[in-house]
Scaffold this active site. Sequence first.
Site, PDB file in Angstrom:
ATOM      1  N   ARG A  87       0.853  -1.194   0.000  1.00  0.00           N
ATOM      2  CA  ARG A  87       0.000   0.000   0.000  1.00  0.00           C
ATOM      3  C   ARG A  87       0.879   1.231   0.000  1.00  0.00           C
ATOM      4  NH1 ARG A  87      -2.506  -0.619   5.579  1.00  0.00           N
ATOM      5  NH2 ARG A  87      -0.433  -1.499   5.776  1.00  0.00           N
ATOM      6  N   GLU A  88       0.486   2.238  -0.756  1.00  0.00           N
ATOM      7  CA  GLU A  88       1.235   3.492  -0.723  1.00  0.00           C
ATOM      8  C   GLU A  88       1.143   4.079   0.677  1.00  0.00           C
ATOM      9  OE1 GLU A  88       0.317   6.220  -3.826  1.00  0.00           O
ATOM     10  OE2 GLU A  88       0.355   4.657  -5.351  1.00  0.00           O
ATOM     11  N   PHE A 128     -11.305  -2.356   5.536  1.00  0.00           N
ATOM     12  CA  PHE A 128     -11.888  -1.949   4.254  1.00  0.00           C
ATOM     13  C   PHE A 128     -13.407  -1.865   4.284  1.00  0.00           C
ATOM     14  CE2 PHE A 128      -8.477  -1.212   1.248  1.00  0.00           C
ATOM     15  CZ  PHE A 128      -7.404  -1.525   2.080  1.00  0.00           C
ATOM     16  N   ALA A 141     -16.762   3.542   5.185  1.00  0.00           N
ATOM     17  CA  ALA A 141     -17.600   4.189   4.169  1.00  0.00           C
ATOM     18  C   ALA A 141     -17.138   5.620   3.944  1.00  0.00           C
ATOM     19  CB  ALA A 141     -19.046   4.173   4.641  1.00  0.00           C
ATOM     20  N   GLY A 149      -9.736   5.464  -4.665  1.00  0.00           N
ATOM     21  CA  GLY A 149      -9.000   6.060  -5.779  1.00  0.00           C
ATOM     22  C   GLY A 149      -7.644   5.388  -5.833  1.00  0.00           C
ATOM     23  N   CYS A 176      -4.193   1.709  -8.132  1.00  0.00           N
ATOM     24  CA  CYS A 176      -4.438   0.263  -8.258  1.00  0.00           C
ATOM     25  C   CYS A 176      -5.901  -0.120  -8.354  1.00  0.00           C
ATOM     26  CB  CYS A 176      -3.797  -0.467  -7.084  1.00  0.00           C
ATOM     27  SG  CYS A 176      -2.017  -0.340  -7.111  1.00  0.00           S
TER      28      CYS A 176
END
Length: 452
Positions: free
Chosen positions: A153-154, A248, A251, A256, A259
Amino acid sequence: MDHTIAIAGAGYVGLVTGACLASARRRVIMVEVDPERRQTLVEGRVPIYEPGLEPLLRAALDAGHLRVTDDWEDALAQASMVVVAVGTPPRADGRADLTAVEQVIATVRAGARPGTVLVMKSTVPPGTSARLQQQLRGEPFAIPIVSCPEFLREGAAIEDVRNATRVVVGGLDRDACERVAEVMGVPGAEIVRTDNTSAELIKYGSNSFLALKISFINEIANVCDLMGGDVDAVAHGMGLDPRIGRAFLNAGLGFGGSCFPKDVRALDQAAGRYGYSFWMLKTAIEVNDQQRMRFVSKIRAAVEGPIEGKRIAILGLAFKPGTDDMRQACSVDVAMRLMELGAEVVAHDPVAMEKAAPMLPGVELAESAYEAVAGADCVALVTEWPEYLHMNWNRVRHLVKRPLVVDGRNCLDRDEMSACGFTYHGMGRQPGVVLWGRRATDRVRLESEGVA
Ligand code: UDX
């Protein structure tokens, strides 16, 4: 066995992989064809914002474990492994553009020494490595391709590489797969040995599933708004079921980045080429697109009366906190739509302003968050940077024209905002519904610690 590893492409994945391998005392040669980027790296500077990456790169350069070059001939003469980490950007129709990957394969084919293994880290559509493998069979010797997708993950890239839960190695050549497992494996990670196409599907499947989860909870948030439920409570209650999990299920404005939007579309496209319509993926994208417009509708409803001429302060431009990446960032669609509607838009981001500026014509960019909110009719929170959560909202209250906040990430504490005198609107959050014992700010903290 000691390998020299050549890495094709010093982009996000290539740089993080190279720096992590070098810090584990592997010999790494980064092959970067862009002269400007190469020079930046040679000087020990990193052209992207990724916490911890620059010191890691510097240490690797100083220790002589990593060097940066454009000399493929030299790299191939030394390397026993070539990691393909070039970009696969989306074409207009959603398919992945494989031009850079194919160029690297052609170079390796022309110059590699016997025994070289190709490691596919670039995200390529399912079936690509198997197809490329056909071209690399035989003459003058076979070059095995091992698919080893990246899940970083960035903003948390180094941590993700070092604490990976799984390392996927997919390929036909067992010996090559074991060599890659030995180099890419990290303590505690399960090695998943499989074929190339399954490895590629693990990557697309993982990203698509996470994107589905986000769109699902956003739809729950939307019905919460209509029915009067509170999405925080629903996500918390659902997430306690270990089969579902809380991660995840935040909400808000939706996903964006480089990926999720690209990979969901690419998997749908790839399935389409086999005559299969992957409806869930199409829906996930559709819901995600609509979510941005729902947010704008919320702002319109909240300001009451015409939005023309209203000053809207957008806090956060990057696609998520901890990065300056603006790819597929919600902020752009939100800002542009507000401008179309005649609003005056002012925006701020702690690190992404430079990258954002050319994408936001007509948007005023403020030096600080406090400057952005000054005189605003509405504060629209788009990216949940910690500095916005920890702003002095009492001070903000005295700077704004109207005390109105629309929180696109459900990250501000509704009660605290009310106590400061703000009218607060979240996404699927209801006033008066309290998640007993857990505050929104706790959620953000737990999440940053990888708990929630
Ligand atoms: C993602 C995957 O997590 C990673 O494994 C893969 O290698 C690359 O894609 P990244 O794009 O860096 O990583 O960001 P991530 O933290 O996963 O978030 C993606 C997007 O989803 C962001 O826009 C974020 O705001 C959004 N998101 C995430 C939500 O809207 N809700 C959530 O609950 C989680």
